[in-house]
Scaffold this active site. Structure first.
Site, short mmCIF file in Angstrom:
data_model
loop_
_atom_site.label_atom_id
_atom_site.label_comp_id
_atom_site.label_asym_id
_atom_site.label_seq_id
_atom_site.Cartn_x
_atom_site.Cartn_y
_atom_site.Cartn_z
N TYR A 1 0.01 -18.32 31.81
CA TYR A 1 -0.44 -19.67 31.46
C TYR A 1 0.22 -20.17 30.17
CZ TYR A 1 -4.47 -19.00 34.65
OH TYR A 1 -5.29 -18.75 35.72
N HIS B 1 -2.88 -10.16 37.57
CA HIS B 1 -2.94 -11.55 38.03
C HIS B 1 -2.66 -11.68 39.53
CE1 HIS B 1 -2.20 -15.95 36.52
NE2 HIS B 1 -2.91 -15.92 37.61
#
Length: 270
Positions: free
Chosen positions: A43, A101
Protein backbone atom coordinates in the site's frame (compact mmCIF):
# COMPACT_ATOMS: atom_id res chain seq x y z
CA UNK A 1 -16.02 -5.28 19.91
CA UNK A 2 -13.16 -7.76 19.81
CA UNK A 3 -12.72 -11.44 18.97
CA UNK A 4 -10.79 -14.30 20.57
CA UNK A 5 -7.48 -12.75 19.50
CA UNK A 6 -8.38 -9.29 20.82
CA UNK A 7 -8.56 -7.93 17.28
CA UNK A 8 -11.01 -4.99 17.16
CA UNK A 9 -13.83 -5.88 14.77
CA UNK A 10 -14.04 -2.37 13.39
CA UNK A 11 -10.84 -1.57 11.54
CA UNK A 12 -9.83 1.23 9.20
CA UNK A 13 -8.32 0.26 5.86
CA UNK A 14 -5.43 2.45 4.71
CA UNK A 15 -5.20 1.53 1.02
CA UNK A 16 -4.75 4.79 -0.94
CA UNK A 17 -4.60 6.87 2.25
CA UNK A 18 -1.26 8.49 1.38
CA UNK A 19 0.48 11.70 2.37
CA UNK A 20 -0.95 14.40 4.58
CA UNK A 21 -4.53 13.73 3.52
CA UNK A 22 -4.08 10.05 4.35
CA UNK A 23 -2.75 10.85 7.81
CA UNK A 24 -5.68 13.21 8.41
CA UNK A 25 -8.16 10.48 7.45
CA UNK A 26 -6.49 8.08 9.88
CA UNK A 27 -6.56 10.71 12.61
CA UNK A 28 -10.30 11.21 12.03
CA UNK A 29 -10.75 7.43 12.34
CA UNK A 30 -8.76 7.25 15.57
CA UNK A 31 -10.60 10.27 17.02
CA UNK A 32 -13.91 8.64 16.08
CA UNK A 33 -13.06 5.45 17.96
CA UNK A 34 -11.43 3.09 15.46
CA UNK A 35 -8.64 1.17 17.20
CA UNK A 36 -7.43 -1.04 14.36
CA UNK A 37 -5.43 0.21 11.37
CA UNK A 38 -4.84 -2.14 8.44
CA UNK A 39 -1.90 -1.49 6.13
CA UNK A 40 0.39 -3.45 3.81
CA UNK A 41 3.85 -3.22 2.36
CA UNK A 42 2.29 -2.85 -1.09
CA UNK A 43 0.00 0.00 0.00
CA UNK A 44 2.89 2.35 0.70
CA UNK A 45 1.00 3.68 3.74
CA UNK A 46 2.96 2.19 6.63
CA UNK A 47 4.78 5.48 7.26
CA UNK A 48 1.46 7.36 7.34
CA UNK A 49 0.01 4.84 9.79
CA UNK A 50 3.01 5.28 12.07
CA UNK A 51 2.73 9.06 11.95
CA UNK A 52 -1.02 8.97 12.58
CA UNK A 53 -0.60 6.79 15.66
CA UNK A 54 2.17 9.06 16.93
CA UNK A 55 0.09 12.20 16.37
CA UNK A 56 -3.08 10.73 17.84
CA UNK A 57 -1.66 10.78 21.36
CA UNK A 58 -2.95 7.24 21.92
CA UNK A 59 -0.73 4.68 23.60
CA UNK A 60 0.79 2.10 21.28
CA UNK A 61 -1.13 -0.66 23.11
CA UNK A 62 -4.42 1.09 22.30
CA UNK A 63 -4.07 0.74 18.52
CA UNK A 64 -4.05 -2.66 16.80
CA UNK A 65 -1.81 -2.54 13.71
CA UNK A 66 -1.89 -5.09 10.89
CA UNK A 67 0.48 -5.20 7.95
CA UNK A 68 0.80 -7.60 5.04
CA UNK A 69 3.93 -9.03 3.43
CA UNK A 70 4.24 -8.23 -0.28
CA UNK A 71 4.60 -11.10 -2.74
CA UNK A 72 8.05 -9.77 -3.69
CA UNK A 73 9.22 -10.43 -0.12
CA UNK A 74 8.20 -14.09 0.15
CA UNK A 75 11.44 -15.62 -1.08
CA UNK A 76 14.02 -17.31 1.14
CA UNK A 77 15.64 -14.79 3.47
CA UNK A 78 13.47 -11.87 2.35
CA UNK A 79 10.48 -11.82 4.68
CA UNK A 80 12.20 -11.01 8.00
CA UNK A 81 14.22 -8.10 6.63
CA UNK A 82 11.12 -6.70 4.92
CA UNK A 83 9.16 -6.91 8.17
CA UNK A 84 11.93 -5.11 10.04
CA UNK A 85 11.62 -2.34 7.45
CA UNK A 86 7.85 -2.26 8.04
CA UNK A 87 8.46 -1.86 11.77
CA UNK A 88 10.80 1.06 11.05
CA UNK A 89 8.20 2.63 8.75
CA UNK A 90 5.52 2.23 11.42
CA UNK A 91 7.80 3.41 14.27
CA UNK A 92 6.81 0.40 16.39
CA UNK A 93 8.73 -2.48 17.96
CA UNK A 94 6.15 -5.16 17.17
CA UNK A 95 3.22 -5.69 14.83
CA UNK A 96 -0.04 -6.91 16.33
CA UNK A 97 -0.77 -9.00 13.24
CA UNK A 98 1.33 -9.83 10.19
CA UNK A 99 -0.31 -11.44 7.17
CA UNK A 100 0.95 -12.97 3.96
CA UNK A 101 -0.82 -10.61 1.52
CA UNK A 102 -1.24 -13.13 -1.31
CA UNK A 103 -0.04 -16.67 -1.88
CA UNK A 104 3.01 -16.57 -4.14
CA UNK A 105 1.74 -15.95 -7.70
CA UNK A 106 1.71 -19.18 -9.70
CA UNK A 107 3.41 -20.80 -6.67
CA UNK A 108 6.74 -19.30 -7.77
CA UNK A 109 7.87 -19.48 -4.13
CA UNK A 110 6.76 -22.70 -2.38
CA UNK A 111 4.27 -22.03 0.42
CA UNK A 112 6.53 -23.65 3.04
CA UNK A 113 9.31 -21.12 2.32
CA UNK A 114 7.29 -18.10 3.40
CA UNK A 115 5.15 -19.74 6.06
CA UNK A 116 8.32 -20.90 7.85
CA UNK A 117 9.67 -17.34 7.70
CA UNK A 118 6.39 -16.02 9.11
CA UNK A 119 6.76 -18.44 12.03
CA UNK A 120 10.31 -17.20 12.51
CA UNK A 121 9.07 -13.60 12.61
CA UNK A 122 6.71 -14.59 15.40
CA UNK A 123 9.49 -16.42 17.26
CA UNK A 124 11.69 -13.32 17.02
CA UNK A 125 8.91 -11.21 18.56
CA UNK A 126 8.45 -9.05 15.47
CA UNK A 127 4.73 -9.81 15.44
CA UNK A 128 2.28 -10.88 18.14
CA UNK A 129 -0.06 -12.77 15.79
CA UNK A 130 0.36 -14.25 12.34
CA UNK A 131 -2.10 -14.88 9.56
CA UNK A 132 -2.72 -14.90 5.84
CA UNK A 133 -4.78 -13.13 3.21
CA UNK A 134 -6.48 -14.52 0.11
CA UNK A 135 -5.79 -18.11 1.20
CA UNK A 136 -8.05 -20.97 0.18
CA UNK A 137 -9.06 -23.81 2.49
CA UNK A 138 -6.41 -26.10 0.97
CA UNK A 139 -3.72 -23.44 1.52
CA UNK A 140 -4.88 -22.86 5.10
CA UNK A 141 -4.61 -26.58 5.81
CA UNK A 142 -1.13 -26.77 4.29
CA UNK A 143 0.05 -23.69 6.18
CA UNK A 144 -1.33 -24.88 9.53
CA UNK A 145 0.35 -28.26 9.10
CA UNK A 146 3.69 -26.44 8.65
CA UNK A 147 3.07 -24.18 11.66
CA UNK A 148 2.14 -26.97 14.05
CA UNK A 149 1.03 -25.48 17.38
CA UNK A 150 1.38 -21.88 16.18
CA UNK A 151 -2.10 -20.80 15.18
CA UNK A 152 -3.13 -18.99 12.03
CA UNK A 153 -4.99 -16.17 13.78
CA UNK A 154 -6.60 -14.54 10.75
CA UNK A 155 -7.48 -14.90 7.08
CA UNK A 156 -8.31 -11.65 5.28
CA UNK A 157 -10.31 -11.93 2.07
CA UNK A 158 -12.97 -10.17 0.03
CA UNK A 159 -16.31 -10.48 1.80
CA UNK A 160 -19.47 -8.38 1.77
CA UNK A 161 -23.19 -9.05 1.25
CA UNK A 162 -22.65 -9.54 -2.51
CA UNK A 163 -19.74 -11.96 -1.99
CA UNK A 164 -20.31 -13.80 1.27
CA UNK A 165 -17.66 -16.48 0.68
CA UNK A 166 -19.62 -18.79 2.96
CA UNK A 167 -17.62 -21.97 2.42
CA UNK A 168 -14.31 -20.31 3.26
CA UNK A 169 -15.70 -18.13 6.06
CA UNK A 170 -17.45 -21.07 7.72
CA UNK A 171 -14.27 -23.15 7.54
CA UNK A 172 -12.24 -20.35 9.14
CA UNK A 173 -14.72 -19.88 11.99
CA UNK A 174 -14.85 -23.64 12.61
CA UNK A 175 -11.04 -23.80 12.78
CA UNK A 176 -10.70 -20.80 15.10
CA UNK A 177 -9.28 -18.54 12.38
CA UNK A 178 -10.71 -15.03 12.58
CA UNK A 179 -12.06 -13.55 9.36
CA UNK A 180 -11.27 -10.04 8.14
CA UNK A 181 -13.47 -8.71 5.33
CA UNK A 182 -11.87 -6.47 2.74
CA UNK A 183 -14.15 -4.46 0.45
CA UNK A 184 -16.70 -4.93 3.26
CA UNK A 185 -19.06 -2.28 1.87
CA UNK A 186 -18.63 -3.36 -1.77
CA UNK A 187 -17.33 0.04 -2.85
CA UNK A 188 -20.59 1.79 -2.08
CA UNK A 189 -22.95 -0.04 -4.46
CA UNK A 190 -25.12 -1.72 -1.81
CA UNK A 191 -27.77 1.01 -1.95
CA UNK A 192 -28.80 -0.56 -5.24
CA UNK A 193 -29.75 -3.83 -3.49
CA UNK A 194 -33.44 -3.47 -2.55
CA UNK A 195 -33.28 -5.81 0.45
CA UNK A 196 -30.40 -3.87 1.97
CA UNK A 197 -31.94 -0.50 1.13
CA UNK A 198 -35.15 -1.55 2.91
CA UNK A 199 -33.30 -2.69 6.04
CA UNK A 200 -31.31 0.56 6.04
CA UNK A 201 -34.48 2.64 5.76
CA UNK A 202 -36.09 0.73 8.62
CA UNK A 203 -33.17 1.58 10.91
CA UNK A 204 -32.53 5.09 9.62
CA UNK A 205 -29.09 3.77 8.64
CA UNK A 206 -26.95 3.72 5.52
CA UNK A 207 -26.57 0.59 3.36
CA UNK A 208 -22.89 0.59 4.33
CA UNK A 209 -23.77 0.52 8.02
CA UNK A 210 -26.11 -2.40 7.38
CA UNK A 211 -23.38 -4.35 5.57
CA UNK A 212 -20.90 -3.75 8.38
CA UNK A 213 -23.44 -4.63 11.07
CA UNK A 214 -24.15 -7.88 9.18
CA UNK A 215 -20.42 -8.72 9.15
CA UNK A 216 -20.06 -7.92 12.84
CA UNK A 217 -23.08 -10.09 13.64
CA UNK A 218 -21.25 -12.96 11.92
CA UNK A 219 -18.24 -12.38 14.16
CA UNK A 220 -16.08 -11.01 11.35
CA UNK A 221 -13.64 -8.08 11.34
CA UNK A 222 -14.21 -5.39 8.71
CA UNK A 223 -11.83 -2.73 7.40
CA UNK A 224 -13.75 -0.10 5.41
CA UNK A 225 -11.90 2.98 4.26
CA UNK A 226 -12.71 6.46 3.06
CA UNK A 227 -10.95 9.76 2.56
CA UNK A 228 -14.05 11.64 3.76
CA UNK A 229 -14.48 12.44 7.45
CA UNK A 230 -18.28 12.19 7.27
CA UNK A 231 -18.13 8.67 5.81
CA UNK A 232 -15.44 7.55 8.23
CA UNK A 233 -17.69 8.63 11.12
CA UNK A 234 -20.83 7.22 9.50
CA UNK A 235 -19.26 3.79 8.96
CA UNK A 236 -18.22 3.68 12.61
CA UNK A 237 -21.86 3.97 13.69
CA UNK A 238 -22.33 0.42 12.39
CA UNK A 239 -20.84 -0.73 15.69
CA UNK A 240 -24.09 0.46 17.36
CA UNK A 241 -26.47 -1.09 14.80
CA UNK A 242 -28.09 -4.38 15.80
CA UNK A 243 -29.86 -6.37 13.09
CA UNK A 244 -32.60 -8.89 13.80
CA UNK A 245 -32.20 -12.56 12.97
CA UNK A 246 -34.75 -12.08 10.17
CA UNK A 247 -32.75 -9.17 8.72
CA UNK A 248 -29.53 -11.21 8.83
CA UNK A 249 -31.34 -14.06 7.05
CA UNK A 250 -32.57 -11.62 4.40
CA UNK A 251 -29.06 -10.31 3.76
CA UNK A 252 -27.83 -13.89 3.38
CA UNK A 253 -30.13 -14.21 0.34
CA UNK A 254 -28.47 -11.37 -1.63
CA UNK A 255 -25.16 -13.20 -2.11
CA UNK A 256 -24.26 -13.02 -5.81
CA UNK A 257 -20.73 -14.38 -5.66
CA UNK A 258 -19.77 -10.97 -7.05
CA UNK A 259 -15.98 -10.89 -6.75
CA UNK A 260 -14.12 -7.64 -7.54
CA UNK A 261 -10.48 -8.49 -6.74
CA UNK A 262 -9.54 -11.44 -8.92
CA UNK A 263 -6.05 -11.25 -10.47
CA UNK A 264 -5.21 -13.76 -13.19
CA UNK A 265 -2.39 -15.12 -11.00
CA UNK A 266 -4.59 -15.44 -7.93
CA UNK A 267 -5.54 -18.73 -6.26
CA UNK A 268 -8.30 -21.09 -7.36
CA UNK A 269 -11.01 -19.71 -5.05
CA UNK A 270 -13.19 -22.00 -2.96
Amino acid sequence: MKNQYDIPQMGFGTFARKGGDGIEAMLVALETGYRHLDTAQDYGTETEVGQAVQRSGLNRDDVFITTKIATGNLGAGALISSLRQSLDNLQVDQLDLTLIHWPSPNNAVPLAVYIEQLAEAHELGLTRLIGVSNFTIAMLEEAQAILGDLKIANNQFELNPLLQNKKLANYCIKMGISVTCYLPIARGILGGVPEIAQIAARHGATPEQVALAFEFAKGYIAIPTSSRADRIRSNYLATKLVLSAAEIATIETVDRGQRVIDPAWGPDWD
